[in-house]
Enzyme design. Structure first.
Site, short mmCIF file in Angstrom:
data_model
loop_
_atom_site.label_atom_id
_atom_site.label_comp_id
_atom_site.label_asym_id
_atom_site.label_seq_id
_atom_site.Cartn_x
_atom_site.Cartn_y
_atom_site.Cartn_z
N ARG A 171 7.92 -7.62 -1.74
CA ARG A 171 8.72 -8.01 -0.56
C ARG A 171 9.66 -6.87 -0.13
O ARG A 171 10.07 -6.79 1.01
CB ARG A 171 9.51 -9.31 -0.85
CG ARG A 171 10.40 -9.75 0.29
CD ARG A 171 10.75 -11.24 0.24
NE ARG A 171 11.12 -11.70 -1.07
CZ ARG A 171 12.32 -11.52 -1.64
NH1 ARG A 171 13.27 -10.87 -1.00
NH2 ARG A 171 12.55 -11.99 -2.85
N LYS B 133 -4.03 -8.38 17.19
CA LYS B 133 -4.86 -8.23 18.38
C LYS B 133 -5.62 -6.90 18.35
O LYS B 133 -6.46 -6.70 17.51
CB LYS B 133 -3.97 -8.39 19.62
CG LYS B 133 -3.04 -9.63 19.54
CD LYS B 133 -3.82 -10.92 19.55
CE LYS B 133 -3.10 -12.18 19.12
NZ LYS B 133 -1.71 -12.37 19.30
C1 LIG Z 1 2.00 -10.75 23.73
C2 LIG Z 1 2.04 -11.44 22.40
N1 LIG Z 1 3.07 -11.20 21.58
C3 LIG Z 1 3.15 -11.80 20.38
C4 LIG Z 1 2.19 -12.69 19.94
C5 LIG Z 1 2.33 -13.36 18.60
O1 LIG Z 1 1.55 -12.72 17.65
P1 LIG Z 1 1.02 -13.41 16.32
O2 LIG Z 1 0.04 -14.45 16.73
O3 LIG Z 1 0.43 -12.28 15.55
O4 LIG Z 1 2.21 -14.00 15.65
C6 LIG Z 1 1.10 -12.96 20.76
C7 LIG Z 1 0.05 -13.88 20.33
O5 LIG Z 1 -0.88 -14.19 21.02
C8 LIG Z 1 1.03 -12.32 22.03
O6 LIG Z 1 0.01 -12.56 22.89
#
Ligand SMILES: Cc1ncc(COP(=O)(O)O)c(C=O)c1O
Length: 400
Positions: free
Chosen positions: A64, A215
């Site tokens: 951690r 993503k």
């Molecule tokens: C622009 C954006 N920021 C943050 C997030 C959140 O990411 P996570 O799903 O990895 O927590 C998303 C999720 O779709 C997103 O589209």
């Protein structure tokens, strides 16, 4: 006179593969960073342990608070994004909430772009006010004017996404940074939709870059993760307090998957960029489509800003069908290759309905105010052969 050796300039496509150094594990010379799947690291002696805890000596002791695989991912992100330091998180939401909570105190105000990703929205609407942090929304159209009107002495932080999720509006990062800095506030950019491959917010004046690494960085839809890049002092605070005490760390295995994703980022992003533009052009000319938002189309209202600040335009498209919500439902039920799913930046093309899915935390009124219509469809164009993607959309649109 001895000729000066020219400084070797590497291209981003090389950097994503190699990072700063080809071998990150110089002890074993492993080409792939090893997964240090260990919660605990032992001390050579009681004195060594005490020195590590007192920060007199560098060393790992508990995942951690530091792990070599996680650090390899953070180091690579700093190298690719610019900035001084990075901190990985368990998810994009952990990165965003961790950033805000590291900066803001009770009584502070933040200004956030409207709309914004659904869970960022609910974090700001449902959680932050409980801690005495006020959120002021600045609509994405006419954003700078809206921010200017909302800045106060209490404004600590401005949070933007660009392109905005899900409307694909574009915010001028440089102009926002200049405005915000005059007010001694900080600018944090969620760069998830563009990725560092297409947009470098720190070079444009932003203070902090945040990602859902789930993503484009992962690219394969097989892991959840987040990362924040910024100044050394800020990241020290995030690691020493926010990560240590709130504990939203990424696992070594997930950090390793993100490192693996980074190695192919250039070829994937080239395909995403190419396919994104082609699909946007196809949709723009389709008789059943009334409106398309993609930053690479000259019809985008903020095309000039996109062209100025993005190297390329990624693969996120928002569009409306003439038949509204019902037509969108039929489209999502009729695709055969594209997949009806949330998330984005995956190798596969993903199609979803923001009002009932990613942005369902918005009330009906908030959806209306923020420009997320019932008929809006969001597509994350994948890296399949673009003719196959278009053929699938074409056959599905016949049902709408
Ligand atoms: C622009 C954006 N920021 C943050 C997030 C959140 O990411 P996570 O799903 O990895 O927590 C998303 C999720 O779709 C997103 O589209």
């Amino acid at each position: 006179m001895k000729k000066k050796k020219p400084k070797m300039r590497r291209n981003i496509a090389t950097d994503v593969v190699h990072g700063k150094q080809i071998l990150t594990d110089l002890k074993t010379r492993a080409l792939s960073v090893p997964i240090y799947q260990s919660a605990v690291f032992t001390f050579e002696s009681a004195e060594a342990g005490a020195a590590i805890f007192a920060k007199e000596k560098k060393g790992y002791f508990y995942t951690r608070l530091g792990n070599p695989t996680i650090e390899a991912f953070e180091d690579k992100m700093v190298y690719l994004e610019g900035g001084e330091a990075a901190c990985a998180f368990a998810s994009g939401m952990a990165a965003i909430s961790g950033t805000v909570l590291s900066i803001c105190n009770s009584g502070d105000e933040i200004i956030a772009v409207y709309p914004i990703y659904g869970c960022s929205y609910s974090f700001m609407v449902d959680i932050l006010p409980r801690w005495g942090i006020k959120v002021i929304w600045a609509k994405s159209d006419n954003f700078l004017t809206n921010v200017r009107k909302s800045l106060t002495k209490k404004t600590k932080l401005i949070v933007i996404e660009t392109p905005v999720n899900p409307t694909i509006d574009i915010i001028d990062i440089k102009a926002t940074a200049e405005l915000v800095h005059k007010n001694k506030a900080l600018l944090a950019v969620d760069n998830t939709f563009a990725s560092f491959y297409n947009q470098k917010p720190l070079d444009l004046g932003a203070d902090i870059v945040m990602y859902s690494a789930t993503k484009y960085i992962s690219g394969h839809g097989d892991t959840v993760g987040g990362v924040v890049i910024g100044k050394q002092d800020f990241i020290n605070y995030v690691k020493d307090y926010t990560i240590r005490d709130l504990g939203a760390i990424i696992s070594p295995f997930n950090a390793w998957l993100l490192l693996r994703g980074l190695r192919t980022m250039a070829v994937r992003m080239e395909a995403h960029n190419r396919n994104g533009l082609e699909v946007a052009r196809f949709l723009e000319h389709h008789p059943k489509v009334s409106r398309v938002r993609y930053p690479g189309l000259t019809s985008h209202p903020q095309y000039q800003i996109a062209k100025k600040q993005m190297l390329n335009f990624s693969s996120m498209i928002a569009f409306e069908l003439r038949g509204g919500r019902e037509a969108g439902r039929k489209l999502m039920n009729s695709v055969k290759l594209c997949v009806c799913a949330v998330s984005l930046g995956d190798a596969a093309t993903l199609i979803e309905h923001p009002a009932s899915m990613t942005h369902s935390s918005y009330s009906k009124q908030a959806l209306k105010e923020s420009g997320i219509s019932e008929g809006l469809v969001r597509i994350s164009v994948g890296i399949e052969d673009v003719h196959d993607i278009i053929a699938d959309l074409e056959q599905a649109l016949k049902h709408c």
